[in-house]
Motif scaffolding. Structure first.
Motif, mmCIF file in Angstrom:
data_model
loop_
_atom_site.group_PDB
_atom_site.id
_atom_site.type_symbol
_atom_site.label_atom_id
_atom_site.label_comp_id
_atom_site.label_asym_id
_atom_site.label_seq_id
_atom_site.Cartn_x
_atom_site.Cartn_y
_atom_site.Cartn_z
ATOM 1 N N LYS A 2 -18.889 90.278 -6.166
ATOM 2 C CA LYS A 2 -18.265 89.704 -7.355
ATOM 3 C C LYS A 2 -18.732 90.410 -8.622
ATOM 4 C CE LYS A 2 -21.585 85.976 -7.991
ATOM 5 N NZ LYS A 2 -21.803 84.548 -8.012
ATOM 6 N N ASP A 3 -20.001 90.858 -8.637
ATOM 7 C CA ASP A 3 -20.497 91.570 -9.815
ATOM 8 C C ASP A 3 -19.805 92.918 -9.969
ATOM 9 O OD1 ASP A 3 -22.270 89.492 -10.399
ATOM 10 O OD2 ASP A 3 -23.838 90.346 -9.111
ATOM 11 N N ARG A 4 -19.515 93.574 -8.853
ATOM 12 C CA ARG A 4 -18.822 94.868 -8.921
ATOM 13 C C ARG A 4 -17.365 94.684 -9.346
ATOM 14 N NH1 ARG A 4 -22.330 95.218 -4.627
ATOM 15 N NH2 ARG A 4 -20.751 94.711 -3.059
ATOM 16 N N LEU A 60 -17.363 99.497 -3.983
ATOM 17 C CA LEU A 60 -16.836 98.151 -4.193
ATOM 18 C C LEU A 60 -17.345 97.174 -3.135
ATOM 19 C CD1 LEU A 60 -15.014 96.085 -5.560
ATOM 20 C CD2 LEU A 60 -13.093 97.005 -4.249
ATOM 21 N N MET A 61 -17.309 97.588 -1.875
ATOM 22 C CA MET A 61 -17.666 96.660 -0.804
ATOM 23 C C MET A 61 -19.171 96.559 -0.569
ATOM 24 S SD MET A 61 -14.596 97.345 1.909
ATOM 25 C CE MET A 61 -15.061 95.982 2.951
ATOM 26 N N PHE A 62 -19.883 97.693 -0.660
ATOM 27 C CA PHE A 62 -21.291 97.709 -0.269
ATOM 28 C C PHE A 62 -22.257 98.107 -1.385
ATOM 29 C CE2 PHE A 62 -18.604 99.082 3.345
ATOM 30 C CZ PHE A 62 -18.683 97.915 4.081
ATOM 31 N N GLY A 63 -21.738 98.554 -2.539
ATOM 32 C CA GLY A 63 -22.597 98.967 -3.636
ATOM 33 C C GLY A 63 -23.188 100.349 -3.436
ATOM 34 N N LYS A 64 -22.612 101.158 -2.536
ATOM 35 C CA LYS A 64 -23.136 102.498 -2.256
ATOM 36 C C LYS A 64 -22.334 103.540 -3.017
ATOM 37 C CE LYS A 64 -24.584 101.298 2.420
ATOM 38 N NZ LYS A 64 -24.384 101.552 3.842
ATOM 39 N N GLY A 65 -23.020 104.464 -3.654
ATOM 40 C CA GLY A 65 -22.362 105.559 -4.356
ATOM 41 C C GLY A 65 -21.987 105.166 -5.776
ATOM 42 N N GLU A 71 -17.052 111.160 -8.982
ATOM 43 C CA GLU A 71 -17.910 110.988 -10.151
ATOM 44 C C GLU A 71 -19.203 111.773 -9.921
ATOM 45 O OE1 GLU A 71 -18.971 107.217 -13.013
ATOM 46 O OE2 GLU A 71 -18.621 106.879 -10.900
ATOM 47 N N ALA A 72 -19.771 112.332 -10.991
ATOM 48 C CA ALA A 72 -21.001 113.122 -10.880
ATOM 49 C C ALA A 72 -22.128 112.270 -10.315
ATOM 50 C CB ALA A 72 -21.392 113.668 -12.253
ATOM 51 N N LEU A 73 -23.004 112.873 -9.505
ATOM 52 C CA LEU A 73 -24.063 112.134 -8.845
ATOM 53 C C LEU A 73 -25.395 112.230 -9.563
ATOM 54 C CD1 LEU A 73 -23.202 113.037 -5.140
ATOM 55 C CD2 LEU A 73 -22.703 110.937 -6.361
#
Length: 158
Positions: A2-4, A60-65, A71-73
């Motif tokens: 929900k926060d994402r 969106l689903m797991f908060g990874k990446g 997008e630049a890392l």
């Protein structure tokens, strides 16, 4: 998650109601997600992804990446041409006609251009054909009674 979702909504500079309409869910359903009464469903994720194809589903689903794909890392976001990489910006008619306001989005088409590209429909008026039939004649009238009897009446011949 929900926060994402809230972060996406804020990055698009939308209110809850506007964002809910944008992704095609009811404002009450989005409010329930934000209040923690319900969890976001796969349909909600698909609705968001269909409207924002550049969005990273793993984020969106797991908060990874990163939030947006490509997008630049680095530790901070990179800024290219005054725009944060990956975050869509609105085009307010600047002189740069080659700029793409939303990465990985199809270009927008004005309603006038869209109307000129659509095939024109021809109005077809149905033709009603009346067939002349001879006038009908009464040949017999029957009246049924509750005692299971009936009477038949036949018109007199002329």
């Amino acid at each position: 998650m929900k926060d994402r979702i809230r972060q996406i909504m804020e990055s698009q500079h939308m209110t809850q109601q506007t964002f809910a309409q944008f992704i095609g869910i009811s404002p009450a359903a989005l409010s329930s997600i934000f209040n923690g009464r319900t969890n976001a469903t796969l349909n909600t994720v698909e609705a968001i992804k269909s409207k924002l194809p550049a969005l990273n589903t793993d984020w969106l689903m797991f908060g990874k990446g990163k939030m947006y794909e490509g997008e630049a890392l680095g530790d901070g976001d990179t800024v290219v041409g005054g725009q944060t990489n990956g975050e869509p910006m609105l085009d307010f008619g600047d002189n740069d006609t080659n700029a793409v306001p939303y990465p990985n989005h199809p270009p927008t088409v004005s309603n006038a251009v869209r109307a000129s590209q659509m095939p024109q429909r021809q109005v077809v008026k149905p033709e009603v054909k009346y067939v002349e039939r001879p006038q009908r004649q009464i040949t017999e009238i029957r009246i049924y009674f509750d005692d299971l009897t009936y009477e038949t009446f036949v018109p007199k011949s002329k």
